[in-house]
Design an enzyme around this catalytic site. Structure first.
Site, mmCIF file in Angstrom:
data_model
loop_
_atom_site.group_PDB
_atom_site.id
_atom_site.type_symbol
_atom_site.label_atom_id
_atom_site.label_comp_id
_atom_site.label_asym_id
_atom_site.label_seq_id
_atom_site.Cartn_x
_atom_site.Cartn_y
_atom_site.Cartn_z
ATOM 1 N N GLU A 172 0.803 -1.204 0.000
ATOM 2 C CA GLU A 172 0.000 0.000 0.000
ATOM 3 C C GLU A 172 0.851 1.276 0.000
ATOM 4 O O GLU A 172 0.550 2.227 -0.689
ATOM 5 C CB GLU A 172 -0.933 0.014 1.215
ATOM 6 C CG GLU A 172 -1.899 1.183 1.163
ATOM 7 C CD GLU A 172 -3.103 0.969 2.041
ATOM 8 O OE1 GLU A 172 -2.943 0.371 3.117
ATOM 9 O OE2 GLU A 172 -4.200 1.396 1.636
ATOM 10 N N ASP A 173 1.909 1.295 0.789
ATOM 11 C CA ASP A 173 2.608 2.560 1.021
ATOM 12 C C ASP A 173 3.852 2.801 0.181
ATOM 13 O O ASP A 173 4.217 3.938 -0.049
ATOM 14 C CB ASP A 173 2.991 2.687 2.506
ATOM 15 C CG ASP A 173 1.755 2.788 3.399
ATOM 16 O OD1 ASP A 173 0.666 3.033 2.847
ATOM 17 O OD2 ASP A 173 1.895 2.612 4.609
#
Ligand code: MN
Length: 511
Positions: free
Chosen positions: A75-76
């Site tokens: 996600e990051d």
């Protein structure tokens, strides 16, 4: 910065493969998040190590811990699924993706609550480890919540209080629940938190003094009976649970007897009762406060003996007596069973009843007067709840493929989880119809069904329900069961009810 040792030291003798996997995940995450910082200004990597440490403390295995280290990579920091799979295997990827998916849920108040819970449930149903990683992630985020901008803080705290903490509680993870609740509550309602803190400050002081005094004489009394192999400590009631209890007790703190409690941990169940006997022999118990949760465990599986006694100098003290195993179970819940090896258990008739334990209110497909009775007087299942046993059945190879396969076969291929418009879960065999759904809720609902809405659309009564469907049943007084339904309904309950309604009708016509 924390070293990988800190994680490994929390594990119970990890194998060399485990050490290798975790070290690789550690290094990979350190590199991937190199330029990434938290609101606190700390390197982001600290969050991942702390999450992994929480998982190690919970007794989780290497695959779960590795996934904990990697849980924010996709996600990051734009690591691809392929990269994770190549380096760490498909099981780690599966968990990381599960956590990523859960992370996309956002709680936006009451209306979205049910929807979020629903999605949360569906996602987590795929693997309980996903939820445990998410809870560990959330715990560390809560521990560092004061650094998050104010506007976001409230939402995160409320979401924790209303979704994550109750789920942790349903999983029997009380230690984690308490910490999540107390931190969240202090952000959601700081005034009330301060008020309660002030209220208990003096009380707790008195209580601790009383407890220590009582503790001394108890140890003496037990030693006189030859009982020395015990461990004891005390716990103070957490702020949030005190808040909830105060609401129930007209805000009168004098009516709350378990602000503090002495905990006595002993080797065996027989010791529990023996110690209770010694205590009641020497101190007078308060009537109505003796609880045998060993013979009658709480619905979430909690076991132990509780009693409250007059100490003789005007004070009352609550004592909780448990075995080590019960204590671990009480603190870590489902997480402790997944890694506990010494449970020798029989095969239960039905798997995944642990899923049912998670749900706020559940309607069983096989709802018969007998099962209802059982659920009501809980005496039937006096030992550990079945879900604990069934989980433990798989304990040995929790992280192997066979387990995953079993989980998928049994769960996904045989059951569907559907919802009432209010968000209650109805658990049915696959290919069940709205008619099965209606009978699972109430016989009258089935007997007078005139139509069904699935996810807001009218559907035929022989529609096959899917996981996550929200089903609304329409009824008419004049509607009656139809013989044709017997060809497609799946539950025994529906068949039985339809037949008896048809018979009754036939009888009334011939009469
Ligand atoms: Mn995270």
């Amino acid at each position: 910065m924390a070293s990988v040792r800190e994680i490994l030291d929390l594990m119970d003798s990890p194998s060399s493969e485990a050490i290798d996997l975790i070290t690789r995940a550690y290094n990979f995450a350190a590199e991937a998040h190199q330029e990434h910082f938290r609101y606190s200004g700390e390197p982001y990597f600290v969050h991942l190590v702390e999450t992994a440490k929480i998982l190690a403390e919970l007794g989780k295995g290497p695959i779960t811990i590795a996934a904990g280290l990697l849980h924010d990579t996709i996600e990051d920091v734009c690591v691809t699924s392929k990269q994770i799979e190549e380096r760490f295997g498909s099981e780690v990827l599966f968990l990381v993706e599960g956590v990523t998916k859960l992370g996309q849920l956002r709680y936006r108040g009451v209306e979205r609550h049910i929807d979020s819970l629903r999605k949360l449930f569906i996602a987590m149903a795929e693997d309980i480890r996903v939820l445990i990683i998410k809870l560990a992630d959330r715990l560390h985020n809560m521990r560092t919540l004061e650094h998050v901008p104010e506007a976001k803080r409230y939402r995160i705290a409320l979401e924790t209080l209303e979704i994550y903490a109750p789920l942790a509680y349903r999983l029997g993870m009380r230690k984690l629940t308490r910490e999540l609740e107390d931190i969240a509550f202090s952000h959601v309602n700081p005034e009330k938190t301060d008020e309660i803190k002030r209220l208990v400050k003096q009380k707790n002081k008195e209580n601790i003094t009383n407890l220590q005094k009582f503790h001394k004489s108890l140890l003496k009394g037990l030693a006189a009976e030859g009982i020395t192999n015990i461990h004891s400590d005390y716990r103070l009631k957490s702020l949030y649970s005190l808040f909830k209890k105060l609401e129930r007790k007209e805000n009168d703190i004098e009516k709350i007897y378990d602000l503090s409690a002495l905990r006595v941990i002993v080797p065996s169940v027989a010791d529990c009762y023996r110690i209770l006997g010694v205590i009641h022999g020497a101190w007078r118990p308060l009537p109505g406060r003796i609880k045998d949760y060993i013979a009658f465990p709480k619905p979430n599986g909690y076991r132990g003996l509780h009693t409250t006694v007059f100490t003789g100098d005007g004070a009352v003290v609550e004592v909780q007596i448990r075995t080590k195993e019960m204590h671990r179970e009480a603190e870590y819940g489902i997480a402790s069973h997944l890694s506990y090896k010494q449970y020798a258990l029989k095969r239960g008739q039905q798997s995944f009843s642990w899923l049912r334990m998670l749900l706020p209110s559940i309607v069983r497909f096989d709802r018969t007067p007998e099962t209802l009775q059982k659920a009501e007087n809980k005496t039937a299942d006096a030992q550990a709840p079945r879900w604990v046993k069934e989980l433990a059945e798989y304990h040995d190879q929790v992280e192997n493929e066979e387990y995953m396969q079993h989980l998928k076969n049994d769960f996904f291929e045989l059951r569907v989880f559907t919802f009432t418009p209010k968000g209650d879960v109805v658990d049915l065999p696959v290919e069940s119809s709205p008619i099965d759904f209606a009978y699972a809720i109430h016989t009258d609902l089935g007997n007078h069904i005139s139509g069904a809405c699935v996810n807001g659309k009218f559907v035929a009564l022989d529609t096959k329900l899917q996981n996550g469907d929200i089903v609304k049943i329409e009824t008419k007084k004049s509607s009656r069961p139809n013989r044709k339904w017997l060809a497609f309904v799946k539950t025994g309950l529906a068949k039985k009810c339809i037949r008896s309604a048809l018979d009754a009708e036939a009888r009334s016509q011939s009469a």
